[in-house]
Each structure stands twice: as structure tokens, then as C-alpha cells.
Scaffold this motif. Structure first.
Motif, mmCIF file in Angstrom:
data_model
loop_
_atom_site.group_PDB
_atom_site.id
_atom_site.type_symbol
_atom_site.label_atom_id
_atom_site.label_comp_id
_atom_site.label_asym_id
_atom_site.label_seq_id
_atom_site.Cartn_x
_atom_site.Cartn_y
_atom_site.Cartn_z
ATOM 1 N N ALA A 19 1.065 -1.294 -0.096
ATOM 2 C CA ALA A 19 0.017 0.016 0.145
ATOM 3 C C ALA A 19 0.869 1.314 -0.122
ATOM 4 N N LYS A 20 1.941 1.092 0.762
ATOM 5 C CA LYS A 20 2.964 2.353 0.724
ATOM 6 C C LYS A 20 3.583 2.724 -0.466
ATOM 7 N N ILE A 21 3.825 1.640 -1.007
ATOM 8 C CA ILE A 21 4.670 1.790 -2.581
ATOM 9 C C ILE A 21 3.618 2.339 -3.478
ATOM 10 N N LEU A 22 2.356 1.719 -3.608
ATOM 11 C CA LEU A 22 1.232 2.322 -4.474
ATOM 12 C C LEU A 22 1.013 4.051 -4.174
ATOM 13 N N TYR A 23 1.112 4.343 -2.882
ATOM 14 C CA TYR A 23 0.655 5.353 -2.451
ATOM 15 C C TYR A 23 1.730 6.622 -3.036
ATOM 16 N N VAL A 24 2.952 6.210 -2.813
ATOM 17 C CA VAL A 24 4.025 6.965 -3.355
ATOM 18 C C VAL A 24 4.249 7.264 -4.833
ATOM 19 N N ILE A 25 3.802 6.052 -5.509
ATOM 20 C CA ILE A 25 3.774 6.289 -6.814
ATOM 21 C C ILE A 25 2.540 7.029 -7.459
ATOM 22 N N ASP A 26 1.536 6.714 -6.764
ATOM 23 C CA ASP A 26 0.393 7.465 -7.374
ATOM 24 C C ASP A 26 0.476 9.117 -7.221
ATOM 25 N N ASN A 27 1.145 9.261 -6.082
ATOM 26 C CA ASN A 27 1.358 10.583 -5.605
ATOM 27 C C ASN A 27 2.908 11.495 -5.990
ATOM 28 N N ASN A 28 3.500 10.841 -6.802
ATOM 29 C CA ASN A 28 4.844 11.175 -7.125
ATOM 30 C C ASN A 28 5.736 11.621 -6.101
ATOM 31 N N LEU A 29 5.894 10.671 -4.915
ATOM 32 C CA LEU A 29 6.494 10.800 -3.939
ATOM 33 C C LEU A 29 7.583 10.110 -3.838
ATOM 34 N N THR A 30 8.023 9.128 -4.820
ATOM 35 C CA THR A 30 9.197 8.380 -4.858
ATOM 36 C C THR A 30 10.493 9.078 -4.521
ATOM 37 N N GLU A 31 10.803 10.198 -5.099
ATOM 38 C CA GLU A 31 11.837 10.818 -4.812
ATOM 39 C C GLU A 31 12.247 11.548 -3.461
ATOM 40 N N LYS A 32 10.740 12.153 -2.823
ATOM 41 C CA LYS A 32 10.796 12.660 -1.487
ATOM 42 C C LYS A 32 11.089 11.514 -0.389
ATOM 43 N N TYR A 33 10.725 10.523 -0.768
ATOM 44 C CA TYR A 33 10.798 9.355 0.446
ATOM 45 C C TYR A 33 11.887 8.356 -0.068
ATOM 46 N N ASN A 34 12.677 8.666 -1.133
ATOM 47 C CA ASN A 34 13.884 7.914 -1.500
ATOM 48 C C ASN A 34 13.536 6.557 -1.615
ATOM 49 N N ILE A 35 12.595 6.262 -2.573
ATOM 50 C CA ILE A 35 11.927 5.033 -3.068
ATOM 51 C C ILE A 35 12.387 4.962 -4.431
ATOM 52 N N THR A 36 13.437 4.260 -4.687
ATOM 53 C CA THR A 36 13.965 3.786 -5.989
ATOM 54 C C THR A 36 13.179 2.761 -6.796
ATOM 55 N N PRO A 37 13.337 2.650 -8.063
ATOM 56 C CA PRO A 37 12.678 1.510 -8.865
ATOM 57 C C PRO A 37 13.323 0.137 -8.297
ATOM 58 N N GLU A 38 14.596 0.225 -7.880
ATOM 59 C CA GLU A 38 15.487 -1.068 -7.368
ATOM 60 C C GLU A 38 14.459 -1.397 -6.027
ATOM 61 N N ILE A 39 14.082 -0.552 -5.385
ATOM 62 C CA ILE A 39 13.480 -0.680 -3.866
ATOM 63 C C ILE A 39 12.033 -1.425 -4.480
ATOM 64 N N VAL A 40 11.258 -0.886 -5.398
ATOM 65 C CA VAL A 40 9.853 -1.103 -5.683
ATOM 66 C C VAL A 40 10.103 -2.553 -6.208
ATOM 67 N N TYR A 41 10.751 -2.843 -7.253
ATOM 68 C CA TYR A 41 11.135 -4.288 -7.872
ATOM 69 C C TYR A 41 11.258 -5.384 -6.720
ATOM 70 N N ASN A 42 12.120 -4.688 -5.765
ATOM 71 C CA ASN A 42 12.519 -5.901 -4.721
ATOM 72 C C ASN A 42 11.370 -5.877 -3.599
ATOM 73 N N THR A 43 10.398 -4.991 -3.507
ATOM 74 C CA THR A 43 9.519 -5.308 -2.390
ATOM 75 C C THR A 43 8.124 -5.263 -2.505
ATOM 76 N N TYR A 44 7.855 -4.933 -3.800
ATOM 77 C CA TYR A 44 6.234 -5.188 -4.052
ATOM 78 C C TYR A 44 5.798 -6.460 -4.319
ATOM 79 N N THR A 45 5.009 -7.201 -3.597
ATOM 80 C CA THR A 45 4.649 -8.531 -3.733
ATOM 81 C C THR A 45 3.417 -8.872 -4.140
ATOM 82 N N GLY A 46 2.274 -8.048 -4.501
ATOM 83 C CA GLY A 46 1.207 -8.479 -5.034
ATOM 84 C C GLY A 46 0.178 -8.941 -4.203
ATOM 85 N N LYS A 47 -0.998 -9.459 -4.529
ATOM 86 C CA LYS A 47 -2.110 -10.062 -3.701
ATOM 87 C C LYS A 47 -2.004 -11.458 -3.197
#
Length: 254
Positions: A19-47
Motif C-alpha cells: 500500500a505504501k509503495i502504491l501511495y508514493v507512486i500515485d502521488n509522485n513521492l518516490t524521490e521525496k521518500y527515497n523510494i527507487t525503482p530497485e526498491i519497488v522491484y524488490n519489495t512489491y509482492t502483490g495480492k
């Protein structure tokens, strides 16, 4: 290509992290919270594995399973190292047009040569958002596989379709795994390759799966198949589920 990081996501934290990953992507906050594509790739796990249902609340295992499937939508992402291994087996060229029709978050795409030649389709909008963030140059659509039409013929199709789910197509009921073969045959060039992950039991029973076996043999030539480790979905709480990878070639019509 994003590296595979040694990150373990506790089962009880998965829903919150997703949920946090989707929130920062939806609100263009990835840079603010230092969420990189590498982190998303390795931590988003789906339903997958997040149904939060109790078997005791249902009158039968069948009802429990159907409800679980409706929530999860069969969404168990292929582990990164398995995707890499299967892509390495195929060795796609830069010129190849490549498709995954139930792409999840696009785990196969990470290991492919050129994003512009990759076609990714997924019905789950959350996953589509993740893919567009990770693979902005790929051709990404949000569609039911039954309606998917990329308008080009593919050289290679990869897939890990939902397991054990029935699809109704023009009044006929098909197992999702089998329908993936039908759709791959439709969009592949003659001689094109299909690399697919299915449950180990699929196509194993020559009596009950006779129709599927004969139909697939008419469309494809099996090049190789091999069992995958039983614990490949342990990262989402499924510690013992037998699957196999199949690599097939679409038959050439003379």
C-alpha cells in the motif's frame, strides 16, 4: 536491469508495504521518500497469499478456495531469479518482439533486452501502475486477457498465468492455463517460442487432460520442460506447491 536485492519481506508486513509503495507512486513521492525503482522491484509482492480468510468461516473447502481465488486473482508473481533463469534459457535478441499477457508487475520484463519491444498486459490496475513506473518505455496495457490484442505478432511469449481459475470464453469454460496456450498461439509468429509456468499436475493426466494435451500438441512442439523448486512461492507464504516450466515452439504450417 534492476538487481535482485537480499530483502526479506515478513508476511505480516506485505499488505502495508504494498500500500505504501502504491501511495508514493500515485502521488509522485518516490524521490521525496527515497523510494527507487530497485526498491519497488524488490519489495512489491502483490495480492497472492493476502486473502486473510479463515477456513472455519466457510461450509466447504470448495467455497473457501473460490473466495480465496476471487480475492487473490491467482496473483503470485514469478520470483525474480526464476524469471532470470527462464529468460537466460531463451536468450532473446534485441530485435525480438516479446509479450507477457498476464504480466503481474512485469518480473520477466526486467531481464529482456529492450523495453520498447516488450508488450505487457495485466488486468490488475495496481500492478499496471507498478509496471509503468518500472518499465516506462514498454508497451503496457490494462486488459482482460480475453480482450487483449497487441496488433503485432510476437517472437516470444512468457507467462505465469493464474493457476486453477476457470475462464468463460464465448460460453465455453476453460482452465486459465490452457487459455494462455490458445492466446499465445494466436499472437505468436510461426516458429515463435512460448515459455510458461504451470502447476505440475497440468497436462499430466492423459485421461482427464486428453483434450488439452491433443489441442496443445496441435499448436506447439514441446522443446523442454522441467520442474521448479517446490518453495518458489515461499516468499508469499506458499511453502510447498509443485510447478514446472515448459518451453514450446509454435508449429509452422506448410
Amino acid at each position: 536491469m534492476y538487481p535482485i536485492l537480499n530483502i526479506t519481506i515478513p508476511q505480516e508486513k506485505r499488505k502495508e508495504i504494498n500500500a505504501k509503495i502504491l501511495y508514493v507512486i500515485d502521488n509522485n513521492l518516490t524521490e521525496k521518500y527515497n523510494i527507487t525503482p530497485e526498491i519497488v522491484y524488490n519489495t512489491y509482492t502483490g495480492k497472492g497469499g493476502l486473502h486473510e480468510l479463515s477456513f472455519n468461516d466457510y461450509s466447504s473447502f470448495y467455497e473457501y478456495t473460490k473466495k480465496k481465488q476471487s480475492i487473490e486473482e491467482g496473483q503470485f508473481f514469478t520470483p525474480h531469479h526464476i524469471c532470470k533463469f527462464i529468460v537466460d534459457c531463451i536468450k532473446p535478441k534485441e530485435s525480438d518482439l516479446i509479450c507477457d499477457m498476464t504480466a503481474g508487475m512485469g518480473n520477466f520484463a526486467n531481464w529482456l533486452p529492450i523495453q520498447e519491444n516488450v508488450y505487457l498486459n495485466e488486468i490488475d490496475i495496481s500492478c499496471v501502475k507498478i509496471m509503468k513506473y518500472l518499465y516506462p518505455k514498454a508497451n503496457i496495457t490494462a486488459s482482460d486477457i480475453r480482450d487483449y490484442n497487441p496488433d503485432v505478432k510476437m517472437d516470444i511469449v512468457f507467462g505465469n498465468p493464474p493457476f486453477g481459475i476457470d475462464l468463460i470464453v464465448e460460453g465455453n469454460k476453460f482452465k486459465f492455463e490452457y487459455y494462455y496456450f490458445l492466446k499465445a498461439n494466436e499472437i505468436l509468429k510461426e516458429g515463435g517460442l512460448l515459455a510458461i509456468i504451470v502447476p505440475n499436475y497440468f497436462l499430466e493426466d492423459e485421461f482427464s487432460h486428453k483434450f488439452y494435451i491433443e489441442s496443445i500438441n496441435n499448436m506447439f512442439e514441446l522443446l523442454v520442460q522441467f520442474k521448479l523448486p517446490k518453495d518458489i512461492f515461499s516468499y508469499v507464504g506458499v511453502k510447498n506447491y509443485e510447478t514446472k516450466a515448459m518451453i514450446l515452439q509454435k508449429r509452422i504450417c506448410f
